[in-house]
Motif scaffolding. Structure first.
Motif, PDB file in Angstrom:
ATOM      1  N   SER A 197      -6.000  21.388  69.118  1.00  0.00           N
ATOM      2  CA  SER A 197      -6.371  20.627  70.075  1.00  0.00           C
ATOM      3  C   SER A 197      -5.107  20.297  71.253  1.00  0.00           C
ATOM      4  O   SER A 197      -5.307  20.708  72.273  1.00  0.00           O
ATOM      5  CB  SER A 197      -7.279  19.527  69.685  1.00  0.00           C
ATOM      6  OG  SER A 197      -8.211  19.651  68.943  1.00  0.00           O
ATOM      7  N   LEU A 198      -4.036  19.945  70.389  1.00  0.00           N
ATOM      8  CA  LEU A 198      -2.938  19.731  71.289  1.00  0.00           C
ATOM      9  C   LEU A 198      -2.297  20.847  72.047  1.00  0.00           C
ATOM     10  O   LEU A 198      -1.904  20.662  73.161  1.00  0.00           O
ATOM     11  CB  LEU A 198      -1.518  19.022  70.327  1.00  0.00           C
ATOM     12  CG  LEU A 198      -0.551  18.559  70.933  1.00  0.00           C
ATOM     13  CD1 LEU A 198      -0.528  17.611  72.020  1.00  0.00           C
ATOM     14  CD2 LEU A 198       0.868  18.301  70.028  1.00  0.00           C
ATOM     15  N   LYS A 201      -4.396  21.634  74.686  1.00  0.00           N
ATOM     16  CA  LYS A 201      -4.233  20.679  75.902  1.00  0.00           C
ATOM     17  C   LYS A 201      -2.895  21.043  76.672  1.00  0.00           C
ATOM     18  O   LYS A 201      -2.741  20.570  77.966  1.00  0.00           O
ATOM     19  CB  LYS A 201      -3.982  19.254  75.632  1.00  0.00           C
ATOM     20  CG  LYS A 201      -5.416  18.581  75.195  1.00  0.00           C
ATOM     21  CD  LYS A 201      -5.062  17.269  74.662  1.00  0.00           C
ATOM     22  CE  LYS A 201      -6.465  16.283  74.750  1.00  0.00           C
ATOM     23  NZ  LYS A 201      -6.646  16.041  76.142  1.00  0.00           N
ATOM     24  N   TYR A 206       1.902  18.885  80.138  1.00  0.00           N
ATOM     25  CA  TYR A 206       2.273  18.166  78.939  1.00  0.00           C
ATOM     26  C   TYR A 206       2.253  16.479  79.354  1.00  0.00           C
ATOM     27  O   TYR A 206       2.744  16.332  80.276  1.00  0.00           O
ATOM     28  CB  TYR A 206       3.599  18.452  78.413  1.00  0.00           C
ATOM     29  CG  TYR A 206       3.970  17.570  77.203  1.00  0.00           C
ATOM     30  CD1 TYR A 206       3.537  17.391  76.070  1.00  0.00           C
ATOM     31  CD2 TYR A 206       4.945  16.519  77.491  1.00  0.00           C
ATOM     32  CE1 TYR A 206       3.630  16.718  74.949  1.00  0.00           C
ATOM     33  CE2 TYR A 206       5.032  15.758  76.539  1.00  0.00           C
ATOM     34  CZ  TYR A 206       4.388  15.649  75.018  1.00  0.00           C
ATOM     35  OH  TYR A 206       4.771  14.883  74.089  1.00  0.00           O
ATOM     36  N   ASN A 207       1.678  15.883  78.521  1.00  0.00           N
ATOM     37  CA  ASN A 207       1.889  14.140  78.385  1.00  0.00           C
ATOM     38  C   ASN A 207       1.749  13.689  77.183  1.00  0.00           C
ATOM     39  O   ASN A 207       0.952  14.265  76.425  1.00  0.00           O
ATOM     40  CB  ASN A 207       0.292  13.936  79.301  1.00  0.00           C
ATOM     41  CG  ASN A 207       0.497  12.411  79.761  1.00  0.00           C
ATOM     42  OD1 ASN A 207       0.914  11.491  78.947  1.00  0.00           O
ATOM     43  ND2 ASN A 207       0.341  12.127  80.954  1.00  0.00           N
ATOM     44  N   TYR A 210      -1.427  12.963  75.205  1.00  0.00           N
ATOM     45  CA  TYR A 210      -2.214  13.619  74.417  1.00  0.00           C
ATOM     46  C   TYR A 210      -2.379  13.071  73.024  1.00  0.00           C
ATOM     47  O   TYR A 210      -3.626  13.285  72.458  1.00  0.00           O
ATOM     48  CB  TYR A 210      -1.886  15.094  74.465  1.00  0.00           C
ATOM     49  CG  TYR A 210      -2.011  15.624  75.830  1.00  0.00           C
ATOM     50  CD1 TYR A 210      -2.851  15.297  76.941  1.00  0.00           C
ATOM     51  CD2 TYR A 210      -1.047  17.063  76.118  1.00  0.00           C
ATOM     52  CE1 TYR A 210      -2.807  15.852  78.249  1.00  0.00           C
ATOM     53  CE2 TYR A 210      -1.063  17.342  77.375  1.00  0.00           C
ATOM     54  CZ  TYR A 210      -2.113  16.945  78.354  1.00  0.00           C
ATOM     55  OH  TYR A 210      -2.051  17.610  79.694  1.00  0.00           O
ATOM     56  N   ASP A 213      -5.166  10.651  73.149  1.00  0.00           N
ATOM     57  CA  ASP A 213      -6.298  11.064  73.393  1.00  0.00           C
ATOM     58  C   ASP A 213      -7.125  11.669  72.360  1.00  0.00           C
ATOM     59  O   ASP A 213      -8.309  11.681  72.252  1.00  0.00           O
ATOM     60  CB  ASP A 213      -6.410  12.320  74.380  1.00  0.00           C
ATOM     61  CG  ASP A 213      -5.815  11.934  75.909  1.00  0.00           C
ATOM     62  OD1 ASP A 213      -5.731  10.738  76.132  1.00  0.00           O
ATOM     63  OD2 ASP A 213      -5.331  12.733  76.697  1.00  0.00           O
ATOM     64  N   LEU A 214      -6.313  12.370  71.417  1.00  0.00           N
ATOM     65  CA  LEU A 214      -6.673  13.061  70.135  1.00  0.00           C
ATOM     66  C   LEU A 214      -7.106  12.251  69.088  1.00  0.00           C
ATOM     67  O   LEU A 214      -7.867  12.498  68.192  1.00  0.00           O
ATOM     68  CB  LEU A 214      -6.005  14.222  69.940  1.00  0.00           C
ATOM     69  CG  LEU A 214      -5.880  15.445  71.137  1.00  0.00           C
ATOM     70  CD1 LEU A 214      -4.726  16.459  70.787  1.00  0.00           C
ATOM     71  CD2 LEU A 214      -7.255  15.979  71.167  1.00  0.00           C
TER      72      LEU A 214
END
Ligand code: NAG
Ligand code: ZN
Length: 232
Positions: A197-198, A201, A206-207, A210, A213-214
Protein backbone atom coordinates in the motif's frame (compact mmCIF):
# COMPACT_ATOMS: atom_id res chain seq x y z
CA UNK A 1 -20.02 -29.33 -33.46
CA UNK A 2 -20.48 -25.84 -32.00
CA UNK A 3 -17.65 -25.53 -29.46
CA UNK A 4 -14.81 -24.99 -31.91
CA UNK A 5 -14.97 -21.17 -32.18
CA UNK A 6 -15.34 -21.01 -28.43
CA UNK A 7 -12.14 -23.00 -27.90
CA UNK A 8 -10.27 -20.73 -30.30
CA UNK A 9 -11.65 -17.71 -28.47
CA UNK A 10 -10.68 -19.12 -25.07
CA UNK A 11 -7.17 -19.94 -26.26
CA UNK A 12 -6.78 -16.47 -27.72
CA UNK A 13 -7.89 -14.72 -24.53
CA UNK A 14 -5.70 -17.00 -22.48
CA UNK A 15 -2.61 -16.34 -24.57
CA UNK A 16 -3.28 -12.59 -24.60
CA UNK A 17 -3.48 -12.41 -20.82
CA UNK A 18 -0.51 -14.74 -20.55
CA UNK A 19 1.50 -12.41 -22.78
CA UNK A 20 0.52 -9.43 -20.65
CA UNK A 21 1.84 -11.01 -17.48
CA UNK A 22 4.99 -12.61 -18.87
CA UNK A 23 6.02 -10.20 -21.61
CA UNK A 24 9.06 -8.90 -19.76
CA UNK A 25 12.40 -9.59 -21.44
CA UNK A 26 15.58 -10.00 -19.42
CA UNK A 27 18.95 -9.26 -20.99
CA UNK A 28 22.20 -10.20 -19.27
CA UNK A 29 25.62 -9.12 -20.58
CA UNK A 30 28.98 -10.00 -19.13
CA UNK A 31 30.98 -6.87 -20.00
CA UNK A 32 33.89 -8.01 -17.86
CA UNK A 33 34.24 -11.53 -19.27
CA UNK A 34 38.05 -11.34 -19.44
CA UNK A 35 38.55 -10.09 -15.87
CA UNK A 36 38.85 -12.32 -12.76
CA UNK A 37 35.35 -11.25 -11.62
CA UNK A 38 33.82 -11.88 -15.04
CA UNK A 39 35.43 -15.32 -15.21
CA UNK A 40 34.19 -16.15 -11.72
CA UNK A 41 30.70 -15.03 -12.81
CA UNK A 42 30.79 -17.45 -15.75
CA UNK A 43 32.08 -20.35 -13.65
CA UNK A 44 30.00 -19.94 -10.48
CA UNK A 45 26.82 -18.01 -11.43
CA UNK A 46 26.21 -17.57 -15.16
CA UNK A 47 23.81 -15.84 -17.51
CA UNK A 48 21.03 -18.53 -17.47
CA UNK A 49 20.88 -18.45 -13.66
CA UNK A 50 20.75 -14.64 -13.65
CA UNK A 51 17.90 -14.56 -16.19
CA UNK A 52 15.97 -17.13 -14.20
CA UNK A 53 16.34 -15.13 -10.97
CA UNK A 54 15.40 -11.89 -12.72
CA UNK A 55 12.13 -13.51 -13.78
CA UNK A 56 11.49 -15.05 -10.37
CA UNK A 57 12.24 -11.81 -8.54
CA UNK A 58 10.05 -9.81 -10.95
CA UNK A 59 7.10 -12.15 -10.28
CA UNK A 60 7.76 -12.05 -6.54
CA UNK A 61 7.98 -8.23 -6.46
CA UNK A 62 4.74 -7.77 -8.38
CA UNK A 63 2.67 -10.49 -6.76
CA UNK A 64 3.95 -10.70 -3.16
CA UNK A 65 5.76 -7.47 -2.26
CA UNK A 66 3.77 -4.83 -4.18
CA UNK A 67 0.62 -6.90 -4.89
CA UNK A 68 0.30 -5.28 -8.30
CA UNK A 69 -1.65 -7.94 -10.11
CA UNK A 70 -3.29 -5.38 -12.33
CA UNK A 71 -0.75 -4.35 -15.02
CA UNK A 72 -1.94 -0.71 -14.81
CA UNK A 73 -0.47 -0.59 -11.28
CA UNK A 74 2.95 -1.80 -12.46
CA UNK A 75 5.89 0.20 -13.80
CA UNK A 76 5.33 0.24 -17.56
CA UNK A 77 8.48 -1.62 -18.62
CA UNK A 78 9.01 -4.40 -21.11
CA UNK A 79 12.63 -5.30 -20.44
CA UNK A 80 15.39 -5.18 -17.83
CA UNK A 81 19.10 -5.04 -18.75
CA UNK A 82 21.65 -6.53 -16.38
CA UNK A 83 25.42 -6.00 -16.80
CA UNK A 84 28.37 -7.63 -15.11
CA UNK A 85 30.77 -4.71 -15.34
CA UNK A 86 33.57 -2.68 -13.78
CA UNK A 87 31.31 0.39 -14.16
CA UNK A 88 29.82 0.60 -10.68
CA UNK A 89 30.32 3.43 -8.19
CA UNK A 90 33.51 2.62 -6.28
CA UNK A 91 32.90 0.37 -3.30
CA UNK A 92 29.33 -0.50 -4.38
CA UNK A 93 28.28 -4.07 -5.13
CA UNK A 94 25.63 -3.08 -7.64
CA UNK A 95 23.45 -0.19 -8.74
CA UNK A 96 20.32 0.43 -10.72
CA UNK A 97 20.31 3.23 -13.28
CA UNK A 98 18.20 4.61 -16.11
CA UNK A 99 14.67 3.23 -16.18
CA UNK A 100 15.45 -0.44 -16.24
CA UNK A 101 19.16 -1.15 -15.94
CA UNK A 102 21.30 -2.85 -13.32
CA UNK A 103 25.11 -2.90 -13.10
CA UNK A 104 26.70 -5.58 -10.92
CA UNK A 105 30.34 -5.14 -9.94
CA UNK A 106 32.82 -7.63 -11.40
CA UNK A 107 35.32 -6.36 -8.82
CA UNK A 108 33.01 -7.46 -5.99
CA UNK A 109 32.64 -10.89 -7.64
CA UNK A 110 36.38 -11.27 -7.82
CA UNK A 111 37.07 -10.05 -4.27
CA UNK A 112 34.27 -11.86 -2.38
CA UNK A 113 35.73 -14.48 -0.03
CA UNK A 114 32.68 -16.11 1.59
CA UNK A 115 31.53 -19.56 0.41
CA UNK A 116 28.02 -18.29 -0.36
CA UNK A 117 28.71 -16.10 -3.39
CA UNK A 118 25.65 -17.22 -5.35
CA UNK A 119 23.35 -16.60 -2.39
CA UNK A 120 24.74 -13.10 -1.75
CA UNK A 121 24.59 -12.34 -5.48
CA UNK A 122 20.93 -13.40 -5.63
CA UNK A 123 20.02 -11.25 -2.63
CA UNK A 124 21.57 -8.20 -4.28
CA UNK A 125 19.74 -9.06 -7.51
CA UNK A 126 16.39 -9.04 -5.63
CA UNK A 127 17.37 -5.68 -4.09
CA UNK A 128 18.24 -4.07 -7.43
CA UNK A 129 15.20 -5.56 -9.19
CA UNK A 130 13.07 -3.89 -6.51
CA UNK A 131 14.60 -0.52 -7.43
CA UNK A 132 13.64 -1.11 -11.05
CA UNK A 133 9.99 -1.81 -10.18
CA UNK A 134 9.27 0.29 -7.07
CA UNK A 135 7.65 3.75 -7.00
CA UNK A 136 9.70 6.49 -5.32
CA UNK A 137 7.23 9.40 -5.23
CA UNK A 138 8.75 10.80 -8.43
CA UNK A 139 12.05 11.10 -6.57
CA UNK A 140 10.57 12.73 -3.43
CA UNK A 141 10.68 9.67 -1.16
CA UNK A 142 13.74 9.56 1.14
CA UNK A 143 16.48 7.33 -0.25
CA UNK A 144 16.67 5.52 3.12
CA UNK A 145 13.06 4.40 2.69
CA UNK A 146 13.68 3.38 -0.91
CA UNK A 147 16.68 1.30 0.20
CA UNK A 148 14.62 -0.12 3.06
CA UNK A 149 11.96 -1.36 0.64
CA UNK A 150 14.64 -3.00 -1.53
CA UNK A 151 16.10 -4.77 1.51
CA UNK A 152 12.58 -5.76 2.59
CA UNK A 153 12.18 -7.66 -0.68
CA UNK A 154 15.50 -9.42 -0.11
CA UNK A 155 14.43 -10.35 3.43
CA UNK A 156 11.03 -11.70 2.36
CA UNK A 157 12.63 -13.68 -0.47
CA UNK A 158 14.87 -15.37 2.14
CA UNK A 159 18.12 -13.95 0.80
CA UNK A 160 19.14 -11.87 3.84
CA UNK A 161 22.89 -11.98 4.49
CA UNK A 162 24.11 -13.22 7.89
CA UNK A 163 24.69 -9.70 9.31
CA UNK A 164 21.23 -8.44 8.26
CA UNK A 165 19.64 -6.39 11.10
CA UNK A 166 17.62 -8.40 13.60
CA UNK A 167 14.03 -7.40 14.45
CA UNK A 168 14.07 -4.38 16.78
CA UNK A 169 17.57 -3.21 15.82
CA UNK A 170 18.37 0.35 14.80
CA UNK A 171 18.18 3.93 16.05
CA UNK A 172 15.80 5.53 13.56
CA UNK A 173 13.01 4.31 11.30
CA UNK A 174 14.76 5.97 8.35
CA UNK A 175 18.21 4.61 9.08
CA UNK A 176 17.96 2.85 5.74
CA UNK A 177 18.69 -0.57 4.28
CA UNK A 178 18.19 -3.57 6.61
CA UNK A 179 17.22 -1.42 9.64
CA UNK A 180 14.37 0.21 7.75
CA UNK A 181 13.48 -3.17 6.22
CA UNK A 182 12.93 -4.63 9.71
CA UNK A 183 10.77 -1.63 10.61
CA UNK A 184 8.71 -2.11 7.45
CA UNK A 185 8.30 -5.76 8.43
CA UNK A 186 6.81 -4.52 11.71
CA UNK A 187 4.52 -2.05 9.90
CA UNK A 188 3.27 -4.98 7.84
CA UNK A 189 2.36 -6.79 11.09
CA UNK A 190 0.42 -3.71 12.26
CA UNK A 191 -1.38 -3.37 8.94
CA UNK A 192 -1.34 -6.32 6.53
CA UNK A 193 -0.08 -5.38 3.07
CA UNK A 194 1.55 -2.19 4.39
CA UNK A 195 4.55 -2.19 2.05
CA UNK A 196 2.37 -2.82 -0.99
CA UNK A 197 0.00 0.00 0.00
CA UNK A 198 2.84 2.40 0.80
CA UNK A 199 4.44 1.69 -2.58
CA UNK A 200 1.14 2.34 -4.30
CA UNK A 201 0.79 5.69 -2.50
CA UNK A 202 4.32 6.66 -3.57
CA UNK A 203 3.50 6.49 -7.27
CA UNK A 204 3.34 10.28 -7.79
CA UNK A 205 4.54 11.84 -4.54
CA UNK A 206 5.62 11.21 -0.98
CA UNK A 207 4.39 12.27 2.43
CA UNK A 208 5.53 10.86 5.76
CA UNK A 209 1.82 11.01 6.74
CA UNK A 210 1.30 7.89 4.57
CA UNK A 211 2.47 5.84 7.57
CA UNK A 212 -0.40 7.25 9.64
CA UNK A 213 -2.90 6.92 6.77
CA UNK A 214 -2.15 3.20 6.62
CA UNK A 215 -1.74 2.29 10.29
CA UNK A 216 -3.57 5.00 12.25
CA UNK A 217 -0.30 5.97 13.95
CA UNK A 218 2.32 8.60 13.06
CA UNK A 219 5.68 7.14 12.07
CA UNK A 220 7.41 8.20 15.32
CA UNK A 221 4.74 6.45 17.37
CA UNK A 222 5.15 3.33 15.22
CA UNK A 223 8.91 3.45 15.74
CA UNK A 224 8.48 3.74 19.55
CA UNK A 225 6.00 0.83 19.58
CA UNK A 226 8.42 -1.20 17.45
CA UNK A 227 11.34 -0.54 19.79
CA UNK A 228 9.15 -1.30 22.82
CA UNK A 229 8.08 -4.64 21.35
CA UNK A 230 11.67 -5.89 21.20
CA UNK A 231 12.90 -4.37 24.47
CA UNK A 232 14.01 -6.77 27.15
C1 NAG B 1 26.89 0.27 -16.49
O1 NAG B 1 27.69 -0.63 -17.22
C2 NAG B 1 27.61 -0.43 -18.61
C3 NAG B 1 28.26 -1.60 -19.32
O2 NAG B 1 29.49 -1.98 -18.80
C4 NAG B 1 28.23 0.92 -18.91
O3 NAG B 1 28.21 1.17 -20.29
C5 NAG B 1 27.43 1.99 -18.19
O4 NAG B 1 28.01 3.27 -18.37
C6 NAG B 1 27.35 1.69 -16.70
N1 NAG B 1 26.40 2.63 -16.09
C7 NAG B 1 26.77 3.54 -15.19
C8 NAG B 1 25.69 4.44 -14.70
O5 NAG B 1 27.91 3.63 -14.77
ZN1 ZN C 1 19.69 0.04 -3.28
Amino acid sequence: MAPKPFIVYALLTFSLSFAKIFAMDYYVTNDAADTPGGIRFTNEIGIPYTKEKMGMSNDFIWSVIFQQNDPSDQKPLDSVDFYITTFVVEGAIAMSWGNNKINFSSVFLSDYRGDDLKYIYTGVLYHEMTHVFQWNGEGQAPSELIEGVAEYTKLKANYAQSDFAKPGEGDRWDQGYDYTARFLEYCDEVSAGFVASLNKKMRYDYNVGYFEDLTGKPVDQLWNDYKAKYEH
